[in-house]
Design a protein around this motif. Structure first.
Motif, PDB file in Angstrom:
ATOM      1  N   LEU A  84      13.225  51.521  18.864  1.00 20.56           N
ATOM      2  CA  LEU A  84      14.618  51.793  18.537  1.00 20.56           C
ATOM      3  C   LEU A  84      15.248  52.735  19.558  1.00 20.56           C
ATOM      4  O   LEU A  84      16.370  52.508  20.024  1.00 20.56           O
ATOM      5  CB  LEU A  84      14.717  52.396  17.135  1.00 20.56           C
ATOM      6  N   VAL A  85      14.525  53.807  19.914  1.00 23.41           N
ATOM      7  CA  VAL A  85      15.076  54.774  20.859  1.00 23.41           C
ATOM      8  C   VAL A  85      15.251  54.140  22.235  1.00 23.41           C
ATOM      9  O   VAL A  85      16.295  54.297  22.883  1.00 23.41           O
ATOM     10  CB  VAL A  85      14.175  56.018  20.939  1.00 23.41           C
ATOM     11  N   THR A  86      14.249  53.403  22.676  1.00 22.83           N
ATOM     12  CA  THR A  86      14.329  52.791  24.011  1.00 22.83           C
ATOM     13  C   THR A  86      15.400  51.717  24.061  1.00 22.83           C
ATOM     14  O   THR A  86      16.172  51.628  25.017  1.00 22.83           O
ATOM     15  CB  THR A  86      12.970  52.208  24.398  1.00 22.83           C
ATOM     16  N   GLY A  87      15.443  50.874  23.029  1.00 23.57           N
ATOM     17  CA  GLY A  87      16.365  49.748  23.044  1.00 23.57           C
ATOM     18  C   GLY A  87      17.810  50.120  22.797  1.00 23.57           C
ATOM     19  O   GLY A  87      18.718  49.502  23.379  1.00 23.57           O
ATOM     20  N   LEU A  88      18.061  51.125  21.928  1.00 25.07           N
ATOM     21  CA  LEU A  88      19.432  51.442  21.539  1.00 25.07           C
ATOM     22  C   LEU A  88      19.973  52.719  22.183  1.00 25.07           C
ATOM     23  O   LEU A  88      21.181  52.846  22.371  1.00 25.07           O
ATOM     24  CB  LEU A  88      19.527  51.566  20.013  1.00 25.07           C
ATOM     25  N   TRP A 126      28.528  52.258  21.264  1.00 23.33           N
ATOM     26  CA  TRP A 126      28.331  51.357  20.131  1.00 23.33           C
ATOM     27  C   TRP A 126      26.853  51.185  19.812  1.00 23.33           C
ATOM     28  O   TRP A 126      26.481  51.030  18.636  1.00 23.33           O
ATOM     29  CB  TRP A 126      28.985  50.010  20.427  1.00 23.33           C
ATOM     30  N   ARG A 127      26.003  51.244  20.815  1.00 21.24           N
ATOM     31  CA  ARG A 127      24.563  51.184  20.524  1.00 21.24           C
ATOM     32  C   ARG A 127      24.103  52.447  19.809  1.00 21.24           C
ATOM     33  O   ARG A 127      23.213  52.401  18.956  1.00 21.24           O
ATOM     34  CB  ARG A 127      23.782  50.989  21.823  1.00 21.24           C
ATOM     35  N   SER A 128      24.695  53.594  20.135  1.00 19.95           N
ATOM     36  CA  SER A 128      24.365  54.832  19.422  1.00 19.95           C
ATOM     37  C   SER A 128      24.808  54.752  17.965  1.00 19.95           C
ATOM     38  O   SER A 128      24.107  55.229  17.066  1.00 19.95           O
ATOM     39  CB  SER A 128      25.026  56.025  20.120  1.00 19.95           C
ATOM     40  N   LEU A 167      21.080  51.932  11.574  1.00 21.27           N
ATOM     41  CA  LEU A 167      19.791  51.269  11.340  1.00 21.27           C
ATOM     42  C   LEU A 167      18.644  52.250  11.120  1.00 21.27           C
ATOM     43  O   LEU A 167      17.679  51.934  10.411  1.00 21.27           O
ATOM     44  CB  LEU A 167      19.457  50.352  12.523  1.00 21.27           C
ATOM     45  N   HIS A 168      18.724  53.414  11.726  1.00 23.91           N
ATOM     46  CA  HIS A 168      17.603  54.334  11.655  1.00 23.91           C
ATOM     47  C   HIS A 168      17.463  54.966  10.271  1.00 23.91           C
ATOM     48  O   HIS A 168      16.359  55.381   9.893  1.00 23.91           O
ATOM     49  CB  HIS A 168      17.762  55.440  12.708  1.00 23.91           C
ATOM     50  N   PHE A 169      18.542  55.041   9.503  1.00 25.33           N
ATOM     51  CA  PHE A 169      18.469  55.687   8.188  1.00 25.33           C
ATOM     52  C   PHE A 169      17.494  54.979   7.240  1.00 25.33           C
ATOM     53  O   PHE A 169      16.571  55.630   6.705  1.00 25.33           O
ATOM     54  CB  PHE A 169      19.863  55.772   7.572  1.00 25.33           C
ATOM     55  N   PRO A 170      17.641  53.680   6.967  1.00 27.14           N
ATOM     56  CA  PRO A 170      16.661  53.052   6.054  1.00 27.14           C
ATOM     57  C   PRO A 170      15.242  53.077   6.608  1.00 27.14           C
ATOM     58  O   PRO A 170      14.277  53.234   5.845  1.00 27.14           O
ATOM     59  CB  PRO A 170      17.186  51.618   5.895  1.00 27.14           C
TER      60      PRO A 170
END
Length: 456
Positions: A235-239, A138-140, A146-149
């Motif tokens: 974003l990469v580390t957290g999600l 679910w985090r992926s 979120l990463h798109f915008p």
């Protein structure tokens, strides 16, 4: 001395300073200041490439995630929605693995992989259930949305500043295009429809100002790109990285393996000590007593001598058994605590040892035992390898940590990487969240500090 060092050690949390890179010390200055070299630095180009590649990949991730999740949600009224939703999450996990690889390669981000999907049973349904229950899945999915915008914004800002900065900076080199092919004297800043009010960058002053503005924008762009990629790192580390629970599970699994290996090694050591020591002596003792029994009537004096020798063997075997029992867990440690146990240990050391224990109460028995055997192994190293004339052992408490320090005035040069037993000792301490630090410059003195959880 011990308390002052303990307070400093506690503030540093047991971390040793990073080694200094040769040529990067205060006496060596780079030929070009980092601020001026940033636009052509490898890090800037890697981060810019990361932002450029993020846009098409984020579009692909976003379209896949939204399409598959929408399809799966719409089909939930039937059974088909569950496997479709699981496939959507599995695809997002795959994109997450790709993003972690990009971050490692281009951003030099050391992010740990999350725990893989581990269904408790075999079969497709068990795998689907594990995918749906996994927080990583679910985090992926959240990352893909979120990463798109953010990727669109970062791509636009990075490309705009990058192209404008380099275009203006190199304007004196390509201005000749306008008079040769466009029939104007330079780059047009603005102009009216009737052609009466126009402004071209064509004079020497205007060209110089344009290049100066381009230089400022070019120098600022790397730091802007660095700020944009900082958000990507978060974003990469957290999600997409391992959660704290996953990291703790991996750490505990590693510590469990170390503890099991240590226990197995201790059992092998005890078995060898019994087989080669006390057992061999008892076998010889039985043989000697058998011979003495046979000679008792024929030659009483020879039998008496053999019994006397057997008595000596009994004493030796008893001493070896006591040493072995002390090596497993000394009775003095259980009865009287670390102070008395370490004092007894120091009395048997071939090097004079001063012991200072300042503890308000006794820690947990397991921690107390590890502390005892840590000091025992360190003092054994001092006696065998240090060439020291004396050593000190200090034990004290700092908040919820037990610290012990062994210092000797020997030749120094102790290095855990050279297989002196310190590496194995560090692993044993790590199995209980302990830390071992070694400060042993060539020529001495050597200071080894161990930090253990209190767990009283």
């Amino acid at each position: 001395m011990a308390m002052e060092y303990g307070q400093e050690y506690a503030r540093e949390h047991g971390r040793r300073p990073r080694p200094e890179v040769p040529g990067s010390g205060p006496g060596r200055r780079p030929l070009v200041p980092p601020a001026l070299a940033a636009p052509v630095a490898g890090r800037t180009w890697r981060e810019f490439g990361y932002l450029i590649a993020s846009l098409p990949l984020s579009i692909l991730m976003f379209v896949y995630a939204v399409t598959m999740v929408s399809l799966g949600a719409g089909l939930l009224v039937t059974f088909l929605g569950v496997p479709v939703l699981a496939a959507a999450l599995a695809g997002c996990r795959g994109f997450g693995a790709l993003e972690r690889a990009r971050a490692r390669g281009l951003l030099r981000l050391d992010v740990a992989d999350p725990q893989p999907v581990r269904p408790k049973k075999n079969g497709a349904m068990a795998w689907i259930g594990a995918i749906l229950k996994s927080g990583t899945s679910w985090r992926s999915l959240l990352y893909a949305v979120l990463h798109f915008p953010w990727a669109v914004f970062a791509f636009t800002v990075a490309v705009t500043f990058w192209s404008v900065g380099w275009s203006l900076l190199t304007y004196p080199l390509w201005r000749w295009v306008f008079p040769m092919y466009a029939g104007v004297d330079g780059l047009q800043v603005y102009g009216s429809e009737d052609g009466r009010h126009t402004f071209y960058l064509d004079s020497t002053f205007e060209i110089g100002v344009t290049a100066a503005i381009g230089l400022l924008v070019t120098l600022a762009t790397p730091w802007l790109i660095r700020g944009l990629t900082t958000v990507d790192r978060v974003l990469v580390t957290g999600l997409l990285g391992a959660s704290r629970l996953d990291a703790r599970v991996v750490e505990l699994e590693s510590d469990r393996g170390v503890a099991a290996d240590t226990a197995a090694a201790d059992l092998r050591r005890i078995e060898r000590a019994l087989h080669d020591g006390a057992q061999a002596r008892l076998v010889n003792l039985a043989m000697d007593l058998g011979l003495a029994k046979e000679k008792l009537r024929e030659d009483p004096q020879a039998a008496a001598r053999m019994v006397d020798e057997a008595h000596g063997e009994v004493k030796t075997a008893l001493r070896e058994l006591r040493d072995l029992a002390r090596g497993i867990h000394p009775a003095v440690l259980t009865d009287r605590g670390l102070d008395a146990a370490l004092s007894s240990l120091a009395a048997r050391s071939p090097v004079p040892v001063r012991v200072e224990v300042d503890l308000p109460e006794r820690p947990a028995p397991a921690i107390e035992g590890i502390a005892y055997f840590t000091v025992s192994e360190l003092l054994e190293n001092v006696g065998k390898h240090a060439g020291a004339r004396g050593a000190t052992v200090d034990v004290w408490q700092v908040e919820d940590r037990l610290l012990l320090q062994v210092t000797d005035d020997g030749t120094g040069g102790a290095d855990p990487a050279r297989g002196t037993g310190l590496a194995g000792l560090a692993e044993r301490l790590g199995s209980v969240d302990g830390i071992l630090t070694v400060n042993s410059p060539t020529g001495g003195p050597t200071r080894v500090t161990a930090e253990l959880p209190w767990r009283g």
